[in-house]
Design a protein around this motif. Structure first.
Motif, PDB file in Angstrom:
ATOM      1  N   VAL A 107       1.062   6.967  -6.582  1.00 43.53           N
ATOM      2  CA  VAL A 107       0.046   7.852  -6.763  1.00 43.53           C
ATOM      3  C   VAL A 107       0.844   9.432  -6.828  1.00 43.53           C
ATOM      4  CG1 VAL A 107      -2.020   8.922  -5.769  1.00 43.53           C
ATOM      5  CG2 VAL A 107      -1.974   6.535  -6.046  1.00 43.53           C
TER       6      VAL A 107
ATOM      7  N   ILE B 211      -7.912  13.970   1.023  1.00 42.64           N
ATOM      8  CA  ILE B 211      -6.967  13.263   1.978  1.00 42.64           C
ATOM      9  C   ILE B 211      -7.185  13.554   3.117  1.00 42.64           C
ATOM     10  CG2 ILE B 211      -4.325  13.901   2.449  1.00 42.64           C
ATOM     11  CD1 ILE B 211      -4.175  14.178  -0.415  1.00 42.64           C
TER      12      ILE B 211
ATOM     13  N   VAL C 152       1.687  16.576  -0.104  1.00 40.25           N
ATOM     14  CA  VAL C 152       1.178  16.329   0.784  1.00 40.25           C
ATOM     15  C   VAL C 152       0.581  14.757   0.950  1.00 40.25           C
ATOM     16  CG1 VAL C 152      -1.288  16.533   1.634  1.00 40.25           C
ATOM     17  CG2 VAL C 152      -0.118  18.633   1.020  1.00 40.25           C
ATOM     18  N   GLN C 153       0.719  14.129  -0.365  1.00 37.45           N
ATOM     19  CA  GLN C 153       0.159  12.598  -0.509  1.00 37.45           C
ATOM     20  C   GLN C 153       1.356  11.951   0.347  1.00 37.45           C
ATOM     21  OE1 GLN C 153      -1.957  10.993  -1.802  1.00 37.45           O
ATOM     22  NE2 GLN C 153      -1.235   8.818  -2.240  1.00 37.45           N
TER      23      GLN C 153
ATOM     24  N   ALA D 294      -9.436   6.905   8.310  1.00 36.93           N
ATOM     25  CA  ALA D 294      -8.645   5.739   8.868  1.00 36.93           C
ATOM     26  C   ALA D 294      -8.337   5.814  10.237  1.00 36.93           C
ATOM     27  CB  ALA D 294      -7.133   5.988   8.011  1.00 36.93           C
TER      28      ALA D 294
ATOM     29  N   LEU E 176      -9.640   2.428  12.114  1.00 38.12           N
ATOM     30  CA  LEU E 176      -8.704   1.510  12.616  1.00 38.12           C
ATOM     31  C   LEU E 176      -9.317   1.544  14.250  1.00 38.12           C
ATOM     32  CD1 LEU E 176      -5.582   2.534  10.769  1.00 38.12           C
ATOM     33  CD2 LEU E 176      -6.760   0.443  10.934  1.00 38.12           C
TER      34      LEU E 176
ATOM     35  N   ILE F  23      -6.784  11.031  -8.149  1.00 35.03           N
ATOM     36  CA  ILE F  23      -6.012  11.104  -9.326  1.00 35.03           C
ATOM     37  C   ILE F  23      -7.011  11.657 -10.514  1.00 35.03           C
ATOM     38  CG2 ILE F  23      -4.946   9.601 -11.352  1.00 35.03           C
ATOM     39  CD1 ILE F  23      -3.969   7.792  -9.374  1.00 35.03           C
TER      40      ILE F  23
ATOM     41  N   LEU G  67      -0.272   4.251  10.675  1.00 33.69           N
ATOM     42  CA  LEU G  67      -1.332   3.970  11.619  1.00 33.69           C
ATOM     43  C   LEU G  67      -1.934   2.660  11.207  1.00 33.69           C
ATOM     44  CD1 LEU G  67      -2.970   5.595  13.505  1.00 33.69           C
ATOM     45  CD2 LEU G  67      -4.402   5.924  11.482  1.00 33.69           C
ATOM     46  N   ILE G  68      -1.770   2.307   9.863  1.00 35.21           N
ATOM     47  CA  ILE G  68      -2.206   1.107   9.459  1.00 35.21           C
ATOM     48  C   ILE G  68      -1.370  -0.026   9.851  1.00 35.21           C
ATOM     49  CG2 ILE G  68      -2.604  -0.601   7.429  1.00 35.21           C
ATOM     50  CD1 ILE G  68      -3.754   1.753   6.086  1.00 35.21           C
TER      51      ILE G  68
ATOM     52  N   VAL H  91      -7.441  15.525  -9.929  1.00 38.18           N
ATOM     53  CA  VAL H  91      -6.084  16.240 -10.118  1.00 38.18           C
ATOM     54  C   VAL H  91      -6.058  16.308 -11.460  1.00 38.18           C
ATOM     55  CG1 VAL H  91      -3.698  16.505 -10.066  1.00 38.18           C
ATOM     56  CG2 VAL H  91      -4.974  15.923  -7.934  1.00 38.18           C
TER      57      VAL H  91
ATOM     58  N   VAL I 128       0.879  12.933   4.398  1.00 34.32           N
ATOM     59  CA  VAL I 128      -0.066  12.279   5.028  1.00 34.32           C
ATOM     60  C   VAL I 128      -0.381  10.890   4.815  1.00 34.32           C
ATOM     61  CG1 VAL I 128      -2.700  12.433   5.237  1.00 34.32           C
ATOM     62  CG2 VAL I 128      -1.264  14.400   4.853  1.00 34.32           C
ATOM     63  N   TYR I 129      -0.125  10.228   3.579  1.00 37.03           N
ATOM     64  CA  TYR I 129      -0.512   8.953   3.441  1.00 37.03           C
ATOM     65  C   TYR I 129       0.518   8.054   3.889  1.00 37.03           C
ATOM     66  CZ  TYR I 129      -4.785   8.893   1.110  1.00 37.03           C
ATOM     67  OH  TYR I 129      -6.311   8.899   0.692  1.00 37.03           O
TER      68      TYR I 129
ATOM     69  N   PHE J 210       2.655  20.331  -4.963  1.00 35.82           N
ATOM     70  CA  PHE J 210       2.105  20.544  -3.377  1.00 35.82           C
ATOM     71  C   PHE J 210       1.485  19.442  -2.945  1.00 35.82           C
ATOM     72  CE2 PHE J 210      -0.754  21.804  -0.168  1.00 35.82           C
ATOM     73  CZ  PHE J 210       0.306  22.371   0.868  1.00 35.82           C
ATOM     74  N   LEU J 211       0.495  18.948  -4.045  1.00 40.10           N
ATOM     75  CA  LEU J 211      -0.180  17.737  -3.396  1.00 40.10           C
ATOM     76  C   LEU J 211       0.595  16.511  -3.367  1.00 40.10           C
ATOM     77  CD1 LEU J 211      -3.225  17.281  -2.982  1.00 40.10           C
ATOM     78  CD2 LEU J 211      -3.631  16.896  -5.226  1.00 40.10           C
TER      79      LEU J 211
ATOM     80  N   ILE K 254      -8.652  -4.764   8.405  1.00 42.70           N
ATOM     81  CA  ILE K 254      -7.764  -3.705   8.020  1.00 42.70           C
ATOM     82  C   ILE K 254      -7.665  -3.668   6.620  1.00 42.70           C
ATOM     83  CG2 ILE K 254      -5.363  -3.002   8.269  1.00 42.70           C
ATOM     84  CD1 ILE K 254      -5.429  -4.386  11.220  1.00 42.70           C
TER      85      ILE K 254
ATOM     86  N   LEU L 270       0.772  -1.238  -0.002  1.00 45.19           N
ATOM     87  CA  LEU L 270       0.110  -0.070  -0.111  1.00 45.19           C
ATOM     88  C   LEU L 270       0.962   1.228   0.177  1.00 45.19           C
ATOM     89  CD1 LEU L 270      -2.710   1.068   0.115  1.00 45.19           C
ATOM     90  CD2 LEU L 270      -2.633   1.062   2.799  1.00 45.19           C
TER      91      LEU L 270
ATOM     92  N   THR M 176       1.888   1.934  -3.400  1.00 43.14           N
ATOM     93  CA  THR M 176       1.014   2.428  -4.116  1.00 43.14           C
ATOM     94  C   THR M 176       0.752   4.046  -4.110  1.00 43.14           C
ATOM     95  OG1 THR M 176      -0.175   0.552  -3.645  1.00 43.14           O
ATOM     96  CG2 THR M 176      -1.555   2.202  -4.856  1.00 43.14           C
ATOM     97  N   PHE M 177       0.976   4.341  -2.789  1.00 43.51           N
ATOM     98  CA  PHE M 177       0.842   5.677  -2.389  1.00 43.51           C
ATOM     99  C   PHE M 177       1.986   6.488  -3.032  1.00 43.51           C
ATOM    100  CE2 PHE M 177      -1.298   4.735   2.216  1.00 43.51           C
ATOM    101  CZ  PHE M 177      -2.460   4.573   1.364  1.00 43.51           C
TER     102      PHE M 177
ATOM    103  N   LEU N   3     -11.841  17.121  11.648  1.00 47.91           N
ATOM    104  CA  LEU N   3     -10.395  16.573  12.232  1.00 47.91           C
ATOM    105  C   LEU N   3     -10.352  16.384  13.529  1.00 47.91           C
ATOM    106  CD1 LEU N   3      -7.823  17.503   9.717  1.00 47.91           C
ATOM    107  CD2 LEU N   3      -8.414  15.414  10.420  1.00 47.91           C
TER     108      LEU N   3
ATOM    109  N   TYR O 111       0.887  12.486  -9.428  1.00 48.63           N
ATOM    110  CA  TYR O 111       0.547  13.745  -9.068  1.00 48.63           C
ATOM    111  C   TYR O 111       1.559  14.814  -9.562  1.00 48.63           C
ATOM    112  CZ  TYR O 111      -3.074  12.595  -5.812  1.00 48.63           C
ATOM    113  OH  TYR O 111      -4.157  12.018  -5.093  1.00 48.63           O
TER     114      TYR O 111
ATOM    115  N   ILE P 285      -1.154   7.828   7.545  1.00 49.96           N
ATOM    116  CA  ILE P 285      -2.117   6.736   7.421  1.00 49.96           C
ATOM    117  C   ILE P 285      -1.336   5.208   7.349  1.00 49.96           C
ATOM    118  CG2 ILE P 285      -3.953   5.879   5.945  1.00 49.96           C
ATOM    119  CD1 ILE P 285      -4.503   8.729   5.428  1.00 49.96           C
TER     120      ILE P 285
END
Lengths: 166, 108, 721
Positions: free
Chosen positions: A46, B74, A61-62, B81, B85, B47, A73-74, B50, A65-66, A57-58, B32, A39, A42-43, A153, A50, A70
């Motif tokens: 992606v 995002i 951020v991707q 998430a 979780l 995607i 966290l996973i 954008v 953050v991801y 910028f995105l 998960i 995963l 994959t991020f 959030l 971008y 994230i």
């Protein structure tokens, strides 16, 4: 088509194949931990897409953050639910064939749609730095959604804390 | 660079990634893994957003709606998430499983 | 304003009954005092009402004391109320009943103590084993009589009437079972008492059924049982509406005759007089109570109460009053003749009661309302006196048989004197009560029968002759009783030695009653008819009845001499037969020389054997022909009921059972199947359908995706074709 164009297309195809491969690995790998690592791949893929779309910028951020939040966290969740790491039996449930069929049909449908629809394309180049303009837009035009998301959030933070508490 | 790659390429990639994610969320046993499938789908959507911003916007600098939308997605993905979780961990604690097939309290 | 408490009068004796029966029945003396206290309270209140009524005078007949405040039960739009009604005659009854009852109660205290000779030769006194029970019952008796007197409607009247019927049954049969301690009762007496109580109860029941039938018809035709409403002209005229029931017999006649049927049984008139002589098996105070104050008076009082109905009937051409006169006149002489041949001192008095009641009814029947009512009052006093005095004699001597007595006046002079006063009153000798009332009746009969302005009336002439003859015979048998009992030489030395003067609690009531017997007659003398003015002036409740009142005239003077002559004649004949040459010990009664006639009299014309119930001296009893026929009929009815009626009923039941089984099968296998089937089909479908609810989130998501896709495909097909 010049050489640069060919190279561009090759790069895109390479990135696309890598991204899809990582995505398939995420879905198909038996070990959830390995899946989580796929995963992350994959991020990254992606994020590269971008960059190709000139949204630097995105892309950052991707990754932040991801990948930074994230995915970690996973991974923590996977490790907290240990015992699921090694699975003898299938990681795919009994309805997978039905799901695959439906998704195949969906993909074909989407593909036909993409090819059939005459997308309107302006073809304007991106001139200048997008990041300051983005910051201005967020704090002027999109101020209300921005604040709502920040409240969301906060609520998520509290909710997650309460749910996961002993 | 951008003029060398048609929009269809990006859209097709996004569609493929979305389908992969959907399959993950529909067919995986592990909760998960289901969440990971959802993350894949969100990425595929981003995607698209954008790509449409890049190809469709008459002024990509002044009109950044696609980027902003992607940013919010995002953010929501992060929130989703976290909550998801947390739920998985809570269920694991109380029922000692993360297998979605076993979590069927609503079954007849 | 004592009248407003009238309803409380019967309450005291009834309360005494309840207290004795529930609380103090093991305490003899206390029970007696409670009973006496109850009567004293009732008497005090009654006297209050009576004096208030006297103050009203003749007005009372127009506006009687009346109140019906207690709603008993509603029917339709009207209600039956429980209340009181005191008219002049009712107030006179309120004076008479509790006074006589009180004397009887006081008398009973000593009378119900028995003396006998113990093993060691000493005389032992002890209470009757059911002493308290006796007082409870006579309290109930008195209370119900008072309730009857003040009743404001016929239904209330009837209830009191029926309670009295029960009391008479229980008291006549008071000695119908024998405890271990009871030496004074032998088995024969037990048998006789038992048979007599049943006989009395069943005989009066015949009349009760008639009375109830009359009451129901009265209610149907008039629409009310309240006396004041019933006897309004409207109420009585209601009876003439509608078709006559049987041929030419009109409603008032039929109803009056049915009600009179109740009187015939209760007041022992021919042909239902047969129970009264046998009722002598009860204790003597009970006999006095039945014969003077309560039971038989109630029957006469019923006729007095319903008198407007009888008058109305005769005014509209009915013959109910003639029937009353005929039965009364016949019974008067019939019972008097029977009284001649009785040797039992109480039985003589019993027949004299029947005869005197006949007098009253004859008087009422010929229209001499006041004379008949007055005789009811005076008779109550002197008959109570006679019974109590006779009881004192029996108590002292120890036998009822007059042929075993004789010369007793030396032994018990006070008892003798009081009995003498009572006997003279019964004979109708100046100045005692019976003389005045009897003379009044004879005078009325004479006047109405022979000197009426509307011509001679054969029926009244018959009544007069009958009553005059009966008066003669009355004097004769009363004289016989006197001479046999008190004069001559003792015929049985053992009984004579046993005799003694009565104790004070026995002779004081006798003396008081004797005093009343002496003075009560002056209430209504031909010279100063106060009672006539009081009771008879304005007629009766609601319905003015034209009474003819005559000043003292030549006819009245003649009548006085005639009745005195008849009475002295009878007495003289009695002296000639029994006093001049007293019957010696062991000698038969001189009357036995009459042969077959004497035997017919002694056996009461064999009526008991014919249609009644013969009670032998040894306590055995034998049903008469009519009763036996009824017995056969009832046996046949029983057989018919068992085999045919029950058979039909069982057949219907059996058929019902079969049908029920059939229905049960149908219900179980068809209806239940439909009901259960619909339920289980629903259950099956639901059980199959519910498996859709897998509880698996991914299932749901897949279906959602498939659904979304289905819509998408539809959409695409529409947009691309």
């Amino acid at each position: 088509m010049d050489l640069f164009g060919v190279i561009s297309q090759l790069v895109f195809l390479l990135v696309a194949v890598l991204t899809l491969a990582a995505g398939l690995a995420t879905v198909l790998l038996r070990n959830v931990f390995h899946a989580a690592l796929a995963l992350v791949g994959t991020f990254f893929g992606v994020a590269a897409i971008y960059l190709m779309l000139e949204a630097e910028f995105l892309a950052i951020v991707q990754i932040l953050v991801y990948v930074g939040a994230i995915a970690v966290l996973i991974l923590f969740a996977v490790m907290l639910t240990r015992g699921m790491m090694q699975t003898e039996d299938s990681n795919i449930n009994s309805q997978w064939a039905w799901a695959a069929t439906a998704i195949g049909v969906l993909f074909v449908g989407l593909f036909i749609l993409i090819l059939q629809v005459p997308w309107k394309i302006s073809g304007q180049p991106v001139v200048g730095d997008t990041t300051p303009a983005l910051g201005t837009a967020l704090l002027t035009t999109y101020l209300l959604p921005f604040e709502v998301v920040s409240v969301l959030l906060l609520a998520t933070l509290i909710g997650a804390f309460i749910i996961a508490r002993e | 660079m951008i003029n060398d790659i048609p929009l269809n390429y990006f859209l097709s990639l996004a569609a493929a990634l979305f389908c992969i994610g959907l399959f993950g969320s529909l067919a995986r046993k592990n909760a998960i893994a289901v969440l990971m499938g959802i993350e894949l789908m969100l990425n595929a959507v981003n995607i698209n957003l954008v790509a449409f911003w890049r190809y469709g916007s008459p002024d990509p600098i002044l009109n950044q709606a696609g980027i902003v939308f992607a940013l919010f997605v995002i953010t929501l993905a992060a929130a989703e998430a976290a909550i998801g979780l947390a739920l998985v961990i809570a269920i694991y604690r109380s029922r000692d499983t993360v297998n979605v097939e076993e979590i069927n309290l609503l079954k007849w | 304003m004592v009248q407003n408490f009238t309803l409380l009068i019967p309450l005291f004796p009834l309360l005494a009954f309840a207290i004795i029966a529930l609380l103090t029945r093991s305490r003899n003396r206390l029970s007696a005092w409670i009973a006496i206290l109850g009567v004293i309270l009732a008497l005090a209140l009654s006297l209050g009402v009576f004096l208030e009524a006297l103050a009203e005078g003749a007005e009372l007949a127009v506006n009687p004391f009346y109140g019906a405040p207690i709603v008993w039960y509603p029917y339709g739009t009207a209600t039956v109320n429980f209340g009181w009604l005191v008219d002049p005659m009712g107030s006179a009854m309120l004076f008479m009943v509790p006074t006589v009852c009180l004397m009887i109660f006081i008398y009973s205290v000593a009378y119900m103590r028995h003396s006998h000779t113990g093993k060691d030769g000493h005389t032992i006194h002890e209470d009757d084993p059911r002493y308290a029970r006796f007082f409870a019952l006579i309290s109930l008796f008195t209370g119900s009589m008072l309730l009857l007197v003040i009743s404001s409607n016929l239904l209330q009247f009837f209830i009191a009437w029926e309670i009295m019927g029960f009391c008479s049954y229980a008291l006549i049969g008071f000695w119908s079972f024998r405890g271990l301690k009871e030496h004074h009762i032998d088995d024969a007496q037990v048998g006789r008492a038992r048979a007599a109580s049943i006989k009395a109860f069943l005989t009066t029941r015949v009349g009760d059924v008639l009375l109830m039938t009359g009451m129901i018809l009265l209610f149907i035709t008039v629409g009310t049982l309240d006396f004041t409403q019933m006897f309004s002209p409207d109420g009585l005229n209601n009876m003439l509406l509608g078709e006559p029931p049987i041929g030419a017999l009109q409603w008032p006649t039929l109803i009056a005759l049915l009600i009179f049927g109740g009187t015939v049984a209760k007041s022992a008139q021919f042909p239902l007089h047969i129970w009264l002589p046998d009722a002598m098996e009860g204790p003597t105070p009970v006999s006095a109570l039945i014969h003077a104050a309560t039971m038989v008076s109630a029957g006469i009082f019923l006729v007095i109460r319903m008198y407007p109905l009888f008058v109305f009937d005769s005014q509209t051409g009915g013959f109910s009053m003639q029937t009353v006169a005929l039965i009364g006149g016949f019974t008067a002489i019939f019972a008097a003749v029977l009284g001649l041949a009785q040797n039992d001192i109480k039985r003589v008095l019993a027949f004299s009661t029947v005869s005197q009641l006949g007098y009253m009814l004859a008087a009422l029947g010929i229209g001499a309302f006041v004379a008949g009512s007055f005789h009811l009052i005076t008779h109550a006093f002197f008959k109570a006196l006679l019974f109590l005095a006779a009881g004192a004699v029996i108590h002292a001597v120890g036998t009822n048989d007059m042929l075993k007595m004789g010369g007793l006046w030396r032994k018990m002079p006070i008892t003798f004197l009081t009995f003498l006063i009572g006997a003279l009153a019964l004979m109708g000798i100046f100045p005692f009560a019976g003389f005045w009332s009897k003379d009044e009746i004879l005078l009325e009969a004479l006047r109405l029968g022979f000197f009426s302005e509307s011509g001679a009336a054969p029926l009244v002439q018959f009544v007069f002759i009958s009553l005059a003859t009966a008066a003669f015979i009355t004097a004769l048998y009363t004289g016989r009783q006197l001479f046999l009992t008190f004069f001559g030489k003792p015929r049985d030395q053992h009984f004579y030695d046993h005799a003694h003067e009565s104790p004070v609690t026995i002779w004081v009531p006798l003396a008081i009653l004797a005093l009343f017997t002496t003075v009560i007659g002056f209430w209504n003398t031909p010279f100063a008819p106060a009672f006539t003015g009081y009771v008879g002036e304005a007629g009766l409740v609601g319905l003015p009845v034209p009474f003819e009142h005559h000043a003292f005239d030549q006819l009245a003077l003649i009548s006085i001499f005639v009745s005195l002559g008849i009475a002295f004649g009878g007495l003289f004949v009695a002296y000639f037969i029994y006093g001049f040459r007293p019957v010696g010990a062991g000698q038969p009664d001189p009357l036995e020389r009459l042969g077959i006639i004497y035997r017919a009299l002694a056996s009461k014309f064999w009526l008991d054997e014919l249609y009644g119930y013969k009670i032998n001296l040894d306590g055995t009893a034998r049903a008469g022909l009519l009763v036996r026929f009824v017995g056969l009929l009832s046996r046949f009815s029983y057989w018919f009921d068992r085999t045919i009626v029950d058979g039909l009923v069982n057949l219907v039941g059996w058929f019902g059972r079969i049908m029920a089984r059939l229905w049960g099968w149908f219900d179980k296998h068809v209806i239940d199947a439909i009901v259960n089937g619909s339920g289980s089909v629903t259950g099956e479908i639901a059980g199959w359908w519910r498996t859709m609810q897998t509880g698996n989130v991914q299932n749901y998501a897949l279906i959602a995706v498939a659904g979304a896709m289905a819509f998408a495909i539809l959409f695409l097909l529409r947009s691309f074709t």
